[in-house]
Design a protein around this motif. Structure first.
Motif, PDB file in Angstrom:
ATOM      1  N   GLN A 173       0.807  -1.220   0.000  1.00  0.00           N
ATOM      2  CA  GLN A 173       0.000   0.000   0.000  1.00  0.00           C
ATOM      3  C   GLN A 173       0.843   1.273   0.000  1.00  0.00           C
ATOM      4  OE1 GLN A 173      -2.987  -0.065   3.094  1.00  0.00           O
ATOM      5  NE2 GLN A 173      -4.391  -1.302   1.855  1.00  0.00           N
ATOM      6  N   LYS A 174       2.138   1.141   0.206  1.00  0.00           N
ATOM      7  CA  LYS A 174       3.017   2.314   0.126  1.00  0.00           C
ATOM      8  C   LYS A 174       3.047   2.879  -1.286  1.00  0.00           C
ATOM      9  CE  LYS A 174       5.981   0.803   3.945  1.00  0.00           C
ATOM     10  NZ  LYS A 174       7.331   0.278   4.323  1.00  0.00           N
ATOM     11  N   THR A 175       2.819   1.983  -2.273  1.00  0.00           N
ATOM     12  CA  THR A 175       2.791   2.421  -3.675  1.00  0.00           C
ATOM     13  C   THR A 175       1.460   2.142  -4.366  1.00  0.00           C
ATOM     14  OG1 THR A 175       3.776   0.309  -4.338  1.00  0.00           O
ATOM     15  CG2 THR A 175       5.282   2.159  -3.969  1.00  0.00           C
ATOM     16  N   ASN A 176       0.567   1.384  -3.686  1.00  0.00           N
ATOM     17  CA  ASN A 176      -0.721   1.028  -4.281  1.00  0.00           C
ATOM     18  C   ASN A 176      -1.781   1.009  -3.189  1.00  0.00           C
ATOM     19  OD1 ASN A 176      -2.908  -0.035  -5.639  1.00  0.00           O
ATOM     20  ND2 ASN A 176      -2.003  -2.045  -6.000  1.00  0.00           N
ATOM     21  N   LYS A 177      -2.474   2.110  -3.027  1.00  0.00           N
ATOM     22  CA  LYS A 177      -3.466   2.236  -1.952  1.00  0.00           C
ATOM     23  C   LYS A 177      -4.637   1.261  -2.092  1.00  0.00           C
ATOM     24  CE  LYS A 177      -1.481   5.548   0.353  1.00  0.00           C
ATOM     25  NZ  LYS A 177      -0.909   5.253   1.701  1.00  0.00           N
ATOM     26  N   ALA A 178      -4.856   0.758  -3.303  1.00  0.00           N
ATOM     27  CA  ALA A 178      -5.982  -0.146  -3.536  1.00  0.00           C
ATOM     28  C   ALA A 178      -5.655  -1.593  -3.166  1.00  0.00           C
ATOM     29  CB  ALA A 178      -6.399  -0.083  -5.005  1.00  0.00           C
ATOM     30  N   PHE A 179      -4.421  -1.855  -2.770  1.00  0.00           N
ATOM     31  CA  PHE A 179      -4.002  -3.236  -2.519  1.00  0.00           C
ATOM     32  C   PHE A 179      -4.652  -3.789  -1.249  1.00  0.00           C
ATOM     33  CE2 PHE A 179      -1.334  -6.751  -1.236  1.00  0.00           C
ATOM     34  CZ  PHE A 179      -1.034  -7.357  -2.446  1.00  0.00           C
ATOM     35  N   ALA A 180      -5.120  -5.055  -1.338  1.00  0.00           N
ATOM     36  CA  ALA A 180      -5.763  -5.733  -0.208  1.00  0.00           C
ATOM     37  C   ALA A 180      -4.981  -6.981   0.167  1.00  0.00           C
ATOM     38  CB  ALA A 180      -7.196  -6.114  -0.564  1.00  0.00           C
ATOM     39  N   GLY A 181      -5.035  -7.325   1.449  1.00  0.00           N
ATOM     40  CA  GLY A 181      -4.362  -8.535   1.898  1.00  0.00           C
ATOM     41  C   GLY A 181      -5.096  -9.798   1.523  1.00  0.00           C
ATOM     42  N   PHE A 182      -6.447  -9.765   1.659  1.00  0.00           N
ATOM     43  CA  PHE A 182      -7.233 -10.992   1.466  1.00  0.00           C
ATOM     44  C   PHE A 182      -8.618 -10.636   0.954  1.00  0.00           C
ATOM     45  CE2 PHE A 182      -9.834 -14.420   3.792  1.00  0.00           C
ATOM     46  CZ  PHE A 182      -9.668 -15.360   2.773  1.00  0.00           C
ATOM     47  N   VAL A 183      -9.048 -11.309  -0.110  1.00  0.00           N
ATOM     48  CA  VAL A 183     -10.407 -11.123  -0.635  1.00  0.00           C
ATOM     49  C   VAL A 183     -11.132 -12.467  -0.653  1.00  0.00           C
ATOM     50  CG1 VAL A 183      -9.945  -9.043  -1.976  1.00  0.00           C
ATOM     51  CG2 VAL A 183      -9.560 -11.277  -3.025  1.00  0.00           C
ATOM     52  N   PHE A 184     -12.437 -12.397  -0.450  1.00  0.00           N
ATOM     53  CA  PHE A 184     -13.263 -13.615  -0.404  1.00  0.00           C
ATOM     54  C   PHE A 184     -14.685 -13.244  -0.794  1.00  0.00           C
ATOM     55  CE2 PHE A 184     -13.111 -11.670   3.806  1.00  0.00           C
ATOM     56  CZ  PHE A 184     -14.439 -11.649   4.208  1.00  0.00           C
ATOM     57  N   GLN A 185     -15.609 -14.199  -0.666  1.00  0.00           N
ATOM     58  CA  GLN A 185     -16.998 -13.966  -1.044  1.00  0.00           C
ATOM     59  C   GLN A 185     -17.795 -13.547   0.193  1.00  0.00           C
ATOM     60  OE1 GLN A 185     -15.299 -17.083  -2.208  1.00  0.00           O
ATOM     61  NE2 GLN A 185     -14.670 -15.552  -3.704  1.00  0.00           N
ATOM     62  N   GLY A 186     -17.942 -12.234   0.394  1.00  0.00           N
ATOM     63  CA  GLY A 186     -18.577 -11.723   1.601  1.00  0.00           C
ATOM     64  C   GLY A 186     -19.995 -11.219   1.405  1.00  0.00           C
ATOM     65  N   LYS A 187     -20.499 -11.301   0.180  1.00  0.00           N
ATOM     66  CA  LYS A 187     -21.870 -10.855  -0.101  1.00  0.00           C
ATOM     67  C   LYS A 187     -22.870 -11.828   0.521  1.00  0.00           C
ATOM     68  CE  LYS A 187     -24.798  -9.578  -4.034  1.00  0.00           C
ATOM     69  NZ  LYS A 187     -24.810  -9.293  -5.491  1.00  0.00           N
ATOM     70  N   ASN A 188     -24.041 -11.320   0.895  1.00  0.00           N
ATOM     71  CA  ASN A 188     -25.059 -12.174   1.504  1.00  0.00           C
ATOM     72  C   ASN A 188     -25.774 -12.991   0.430  1.00  0.00           C
ATOM     73  OD1 ASN A 188     -27.036 -13.384   3.021  1.00  0.00           O
ATOM     74  ND2 ASN A 188     -28.008 -11.502   3.709  1.00  0.00           N
ATOM     75  N   TYR A 189     -25.245 -14.180   0.154  1.00  0.00           N
ATOM     76  CA  TYR A 189     -25.835 -15.102  -0.831  1.00  0.00           C
ATOM     77  C   TYR A 189     -25.235 -16.487  -0.562  1.00  0.00           C
ATOM     78  CZ  TYR A 189     -21.537 -15.321  -3.676  1.00  0.00           C
ATOM     79  OH  TYR A 189     -20.258 -15.550  -4.115  1.00  0.00           O
ATOM     80  N   GLU A 190     -25.505 -17.447  -1.430  1.00  0.00           N
ATOM     81  CA  GLU A 190     -25.048 -18.821  -1.197  1.00  0.00           C
ATOM     82  C   GLU A 190     -23.528 -18.920  -1.090  1.00  0.00           C
ATOM     83  OE1 GLU A 190     -25.542 -22.888  -0.474  1.00  0.00           O
ATOM     84  OE2 GLU A 190     -27.052 -21.285  -0.544  1.00  0.00           O
ATOM     85  N   GLY A 191     -22.820 -18.060  -1.805  1.00  0.00           N
ATOM     86  CA  GLY A 191     -21.363 -18.072  -1.730  1.00  0.00           C
ATOM     87  C   GLY A 191     -20.849 -17.776  -0.332  1.00  0.00           C
ATOM     88  N   LEU A 192     -21.536 -16.911   0.396  1.00  0.00           N
ATOM     89  CA  LEU A 192     -21.133 -16.618   1.770  1.00  0.00           C
ATOM     90  C   LEU A 192     -21.396 -17.823   2.667  1.00  0.00           C
ATOM     91  CD1 LEU A 192     -20.033 -14.737   3.927  1.00  0.00           C
ATOM     92  CD2 LEU A 192     -22.303 -13.687   4.114  1.00  0.00           C
ATOM     93  N   THR A 193     -22.463 -18.542   2.405  1.00  0.00           N
ATOM     94  CA  THR A 193     -22.703 -19.784   3.139  1.00  0.00           C
ATOM     95  C   THR A 193     -21.509 -20.727   2.984  1.00  0.00           C
ATOM     96  OG1 THR A 193     -25.126 -19.703   3.026  1.00  0.00           O
ATOM     97  CG2 THR A 193     -24.140 -21.879   3.216  1.00  0.00           C
ATOM     98  N   CYS A 194     -20.997 -20.842   1.752  1.00  0.00           N
ATOM     99  CA  CYS A 194     -19.848 -21.715   1.490  1.00  0.00           C
ATOM    100  C   CYS A 194     -18.609 -21.244   2.238  1.00  0.00           C
ATOM    101  CB  CYS A 194     -19.563 -21.772  -0.003  1.00  0.00           C
ATOM    102  SG  CYS A 194     -20.866 -22.543  -0.989  1.00  0.00           S
ATOM    103  N   ASP A 195     -18.285 -19.951   2.128  1.00  0.00           N
ATOM    104  CA  ASP A 195     -17.104 -19.420   2.806  1.00  0.00           C
ATOM    105  C   ASP A 195     -17.211 -19.579   4.318  1.00  0.00           C
ATOM    106  OD1 ASP A 195     -16.826 -18.394   0.144  1.00  0.00           O
ATOM    107  OD2 ASP A 195     -15.541 -16.798   0.915  1.00  0.00           O
ATOM    108  N   ALA A 196     -18.362 -19.205   4.869  1.00  0.00           N
ATOM    109  CA  ALA A 196     -18.527 -19.223   6.324  1.00  0.00           C
ATOM    110  C   ALA A 196     -18.555 -20.643   6.880  1.00  0.00           C
ATOM    111  CB  ALA A 196     -19.801 -18.473   6.713  1.00  0.00           C
TER     112      ALA A 196
END
Length: 420
Positions: A173-196
């Protein structure tokens, strides 16, 4: 691609199994990643082999939306769609609308598939669908960034992932403010059921409902798993992760803006594409474990079923046999990294060359945690929606894990009533 004598015979049998006169079939396909493109290509090969015509019905990306659309079509007894692409958790919910394939597809072809998936596709002794590809959640990571920040192996625990993701994120993030450590399926739908479910199971919190139908989610380990995930939001994961499904998460990772990603195997082939900014810099590993727990991956995957309202059932069955057969599954594995459901394909040299992690992670795919669609039967969709909503509330800081699992227990008890 070289065709074995077995496959030539298989193709001939499928062709002979179609109607003597050419017919037009409609096949419902998903459009996540390369799904639609590969579906169209497979249908075109079937057309060439049989002389039949296959029209593609493009289904919504989100499983919840797709299920709602299918239920409308089937409730109306519509003959518009002959072959449906079904989530592995839908057979119990939709079985009355699909042809029993037992006896209509040679038993040897059925037995070539993972038994656990055939069991999931069998309802009250009726084979509702044939497996097309299977899925289990995996952890993707940037091999170049791991090396840059002094890491030699993927994280084994969620705590390790949090530490590693934070270090890499802070540096990038020192050179790329948009950088994330970890992304997953956090939307409230069946995909979140799978992740959780993966988080809960990996913490030793069990399933939502056990195999006997007992509601088990209200326990401290399940609550701790949800609290851990909530701590990622706004930390190693962007706040917007609570709106992500599979494709937004993949887009961020593939554009070079994330260190780690939870997703399905389909993301591998796309990540190695010419337009990927992380081509050649992706590693795949089992998902991490919670404290004192073991890694857990939710069982996913899709099947093909023939509608009882189809006016061309014989040709539709031939299409299902063709698309779920060994050669088509091999093509999809090589071109789209879709996991085969046929055991023998996991020793295929061409498949392993295209997907090096298939062999090393075979146990992840064969021992994946099933969602409780079996014990909850026709009420599974309500159970999943209640679960994902409770998890979403925790991720959005509306309540903590302990409050969420207690309220969820009450809601599931109401849904269950006297019996599932």
């Amino acid at each position: 691609m070289k065709k074995t004598a077995m496959f030539v015979a298989f193709t001939a049998a499928v062709a002979l199994g179609s109607n003597a006169s050419a017919v037009t079939l409609t096949l419902a396909c998903g459009a996540v990643g390369q799904e639609l493109e590969l579906c169209k290509a497979g249908a075109a090969r079937f057309e060439k082999a049989t002389g039949n015509t296959v029209k593609i019905f493009e289904s919504p990306n989100l499983t919840n939306d797709r299920l709602g659309l299918y239920q409308q079509q089937l409730a109306a007894k519509s003959s518009d769609i002959d072959v449906y692409q079904l989530d592995v958790v839908w057979p119990g919910l939709l079985s009355q609308h699909f042809v029993d394939l037992k006896g209509k597809i040679p038993q040897a072809e059925v037995d070539a598939n993972f038994k656990s998936i055939i069991d999931a596709d069998t309802v009250d002794g009726k084979l509702v669908a044939m497996p097309w590809f299977t899925d289990a959640g995996v952890l993707y990571y940037r091999t170049d960034l791991m090396k840059k920040y002094g890491y030699t192996a993927a994280p084994k625990t969620w705590a390790e992932l949090n530490t590693m993701a934070k270090k890499i994120q802070d540096g990038e993030q020192k050179t790329n403010k948009a950088f994330a450590g970890f992304v997953f399926q956090g939307k409230n739908y069946e995909g979140l059921t799978c992740d959780a479910l993966e988080w809960v199971a990996s913490f030793g919190g069990g399933n939502i409902v056990d195999n006997t139908g007992k509601i088990t989610i209200n326990n401290p380990k399940a609550a701790a798993a949800l609290d851990a995930a909530a701590s990622w939001v706004g930390g190693i994961s962007p706040k917007g992760v609570t709106t992500y499904d599979e494709e937004p998460a993949r887009g961020i990772f593939q554009s070079g803006n994330a260190a780690f990603m939870r997703n399905w195997p389909y993301a591998w082939a796309l990540g190695q594409g010419a337009d990927s900014k992380v081509k050649g810099m992706i590693g795949v590993a089992p998902l991490p474990a919670g404290p004192g727990g073991s890694p857990a991956a939710t069982l996913g995957g899709w099947q093909l079923g023939v509608s009882t309202y189809s006016k061309n059932q014989d040709a539709a069955i031939a299409l299902v046999r063709y698309l779920s057969g060994p050669e088509e599954q091999k093509i999809r594995a090589i071109e789209g990294s879709y996991n085969p459901t046929i055991n023998a394909l996991y020793t295929d040299k061409d498949i392993l060359k295209a997907n090096p992690f298939f062999g090393s992670l075979l146990s992840v795919f064969t021992n994946a945690v099933p969602r409780p669609s079996g014990p909850t039967k026709s009420k599974y969709n309500q159970v999943s929606q209640a679960f994902s909503t409770a998890v979403s509330d925790v991720l959005n800081k509306k309540m903590n894990g302990t409050q969420a699992v207690a309220q969820l227990n009450t809601e599931l008890t109401r849904i269950k009533g006297r019996a599932w």
